[in-house]
Design an enzyme around this catalytic site. Sequence first.
Site, PDB file in Angstrom:
ATOM      1  N   SER A   7      44.822  40.984  34.373  1.00 58.28           N
ATOM      2  CA  SER A   7      45.014  41.706  35.517  1.00 58.28           C
ATOM      3  C   SER A   7      45.924  42.917  35.181  1.00 58.28           C
ATOM      4  CB  SER A   7      46.101  40.899  36.438  1.00 58.28           C
ATOM      5  OG  SER A   7      46.664  41.846  37.439  1.00 58.28           O
ATOM      6  N   HIS A  32      40.723  42.702  36.483  1.00 58.90           N
ATOM      7  CA  HIS A  32      41.199  42.578  37.830  1.00 58.90           C
ATOM      8  C   HIS A  32      42.049  43.703  38.149  1.00 58.90           C
ATOM      9  CE1 HIS A  32      42.232  39.300  40.994  1.00 58.90           C
ATOM     10  NE2 HIS A  32      43.283  39.997  40.874  1.00 58.90           N
ATOM     11  N   ASP A  34      44.813  44.807  40.846  1.00 57.24           N
ATOM     12  CA  ASP A  34      45.515  44.317  42.014  1.00 57.24           C
ATOM     13  C   ASP A  34      45.902  45.427  42.659  1.00 57.24           C
ATOM     14  OD1 ASP A  34      46.757  41.671  40.099  1.00 57.24           O
ATOM     15  OD2 ASP A  34      45.737  41.387  42.122  1.00 57.24           O
ATOM     16  N   MET A  36      48.126  47.054  45.958  1.00 53.79           N
ATOM     17  CA  MET A  36      48.827  46.574  46.931  1.00 53.79           C
ATOM     18  C   MET A  36      49.506  47.834  47.697  1.00 53.79           C
ATOM     19  SD  MET A  36      51.314  43.977  44.522  1.00 53.79           S
ATOM     20  CE  MET A  36      50.431  42.880  43.573  1.00 53.79           C
ATOM     21  N   HIS A  66      41.329  43.411  43.862  1.00 55.33           N
ATOM     22  CA  HIS A  66      41.858  42.461  44.951  1.00 55.33           C
ATOM     23  C   HIS A  66      42.743  43.228  45.812  1.00 55.33           C
ATOM     24  CE1 HIS A  66      44.926  39.094  44.920  1.00 55.33           C
ATOM     25  NE2 HIS A  66      44.582  39.270  46.146  1.00 55.33           N
ATOM     26  N   MET A  68      45.151  43.392  48.440  1.00 56.95           N
ATOM     27  CA  MET A  68      46.450  43.083  49.116  1.00 56.95           C
ATOM     28  C   MET A  68      46.974  43.850  50.132  1.00 56.95           C
ATOM     29  SD  MET A  68      47.934  40.906  45.920  1.00 56.95           S
ATOM     30  CE  MET A  68      47.191  41.898  44.723  1.00 56.95           C
ATOM     31  N   MET A 137      44.982  32.042  45.650  1.00 58.37           N
ATOM     32  CA  MET A 137      46.175  32.427  45.076  1.00 58.37           C
ATOM     33  C   MET A 137      47.132  31.426  44.794  1.00 58.37           C
ATOM     34  SD  MET A 137      46.295  35.895  44.954  1.00 58.37           S
ATOM     35  CE  MET A 137      48.038  36.120  44.549  1.00 58.37           C
ATOM     36  N   ASP A 176      44.422  33.369  40.695  1.00 64.69           N
ATOM     37  CA  ASP A 176      45.627  34.467  40.398  1.00 64.69           C
ATOM     38  C   ASP A 176      46.916  34.089  40.688  1.00 64.69           C
ATOM     39  OD1 ASP A 176      45.200  37.546  41.984  1.00 64.69           O
ATOM     40  OD2 ASP A 176      46.582  36.919  40.249  1.00 64.69           O
ATOM     41  N   GLY A 178      50.565  33.335  37.555  1.00 69.24           N
ATOM     42  CA  GLY A 178      51.201  32.467  36.900  1.00 69.24           C
ATOM     43  C   GLY A 178      50.208  31.796  36.072  1.00 69.24           C
TER      44      GLY A 178
HETATM   45  C1  DX5 Z   1      50.233  38.799  42.609  1.00 66.35           C
HETATM   46  C2  DX5 Z   1      49.263  39.297  41.611  1.00 66.35           C
HETATM   47  C3  DX5 Z   1      49.438  38.589  40.400  1.00 66.35           C
HETATM   48  C4  DX5 Z   1      48.806  38.995  38.993  1.00 66.35           C
HETATM   49  C5  DX5 Z   1      48.808  38.139  37.905  1.00 66.35           C
HETATM   50  O1  DX5 Z   1      50.042  39.514  43.771  1.00 66.35           O
HETATM   51  O2  DX5 Z   1      47.970  39.237  41.968  1.00 66.35           O
HETATM   52  O3  DX5 Z   1      49.196  37.181  40.183  1.00 66.35           O
HETATM   53  O4  DX5 Z   1      47.265  39.558  39.433  1.00 66.35           O
HETATM   54  O5  DX5 Z   1      50.014  38.191  37.415  1.00 66.35           O
HETATM   55  P1  DX5 Z   1      50.654  37.198  36.508  1.00 66.35           P
HETATM   56  O6  DX5 Z   1      49.377  36.650  35.556  1.00 66.35           O
HETATM   57  O7  DX5 Z   1      51.840  37.746  35.745  1.00 66.35           O
HETATM   58  O8  DX5 Z   1      51.063  36.105  37.490  1.00 66.35           O
HETATM   59 ZN    ZN Z   2      45.155  39.541  42.084  1.00 66.76          ZN
END
Ligand code: DX5
Ligand code: ZN
Length: 223
Positions: A7, A32, A34, A36, A66, A68, A137, A176, A178
């Site tokens: 990501s 990936h 992200d 936002m 992705h 969000m 998620m 996605d 952690g």
């Molecule tokens: C949350 C993001 C994270 C990211 C991954 O909105 O979507 O989950 O992609 O981040 P890590 O791998 O650091 O949790």
């Molecule tokens: Zn994501």
Amino acid sequence: MSIIAPSLLAADFLNIGGEAKRFADCGAKTLHLDIMDGQFVPNMTFGWNLVSDIRPLLPGVTFDVHLMVKDPLVMIDPFCDAGADMITIHAESDSDISECLDAIERRGVRAGISIKPGTPVESVYRWLPWVSLVLVMTVEPGFGGQVLMQSCVDKIPLLRAEAERQGRQSLLISVDGGVNEENCADVAAAGANILVAGSAVFGQQDMTAAFRSLSDKVAPFNN
Ligand code: DX5
Ligand code: ZN
């Protein structure tokens, strides 16, 4: 099939060109991205312009966007124009889901739907005929570096069973949030095909070693 999708969220945005090279060098095939908007989640990241800038640097890489965002419908064409190969919207967004999935499909881009930790997995069963991917998620969306929620991983086998029931054997299940060295094998064993990893890959000094180590751990589930 279980692959690691780094990501960009965890990348060094002061050196995004260099980060694209680090990505290319590590051997990953799916990036990936992200997105936002500061409304759907309490954070803002980057838009289609950055995706368009990175696109030519990574030919052949799958751009997994992705969204969000509160209103994904208005962003679908710009992200398709920027070079998205997959676009995932959230089941909890304000847009009309079927309109979004149609709009993505019309552009020849693969469509995905995502659910937050508090959203029951059953809520996406009705959309399985129209998506290539479901993104589960495993953290509350908005920030990288959080701890994976096992209760969300437990959604994966339920989703896989429903996909089989509907004859959607080819459904991709993505996870996605952690994902790291300690939990990635269990996540893959639960049935995830795409494991998104930000901190555990871009966040590491040696990104290639990190990517390879995670990939080796999930390889046995590449059945
Ligand atoms: C949350 C993001 C994270 C990211 C991954 O909105 O979507 O989950 O992609 O981040 P890590 O791998 O650091 O949790
Ligand atoms: Zn994501």
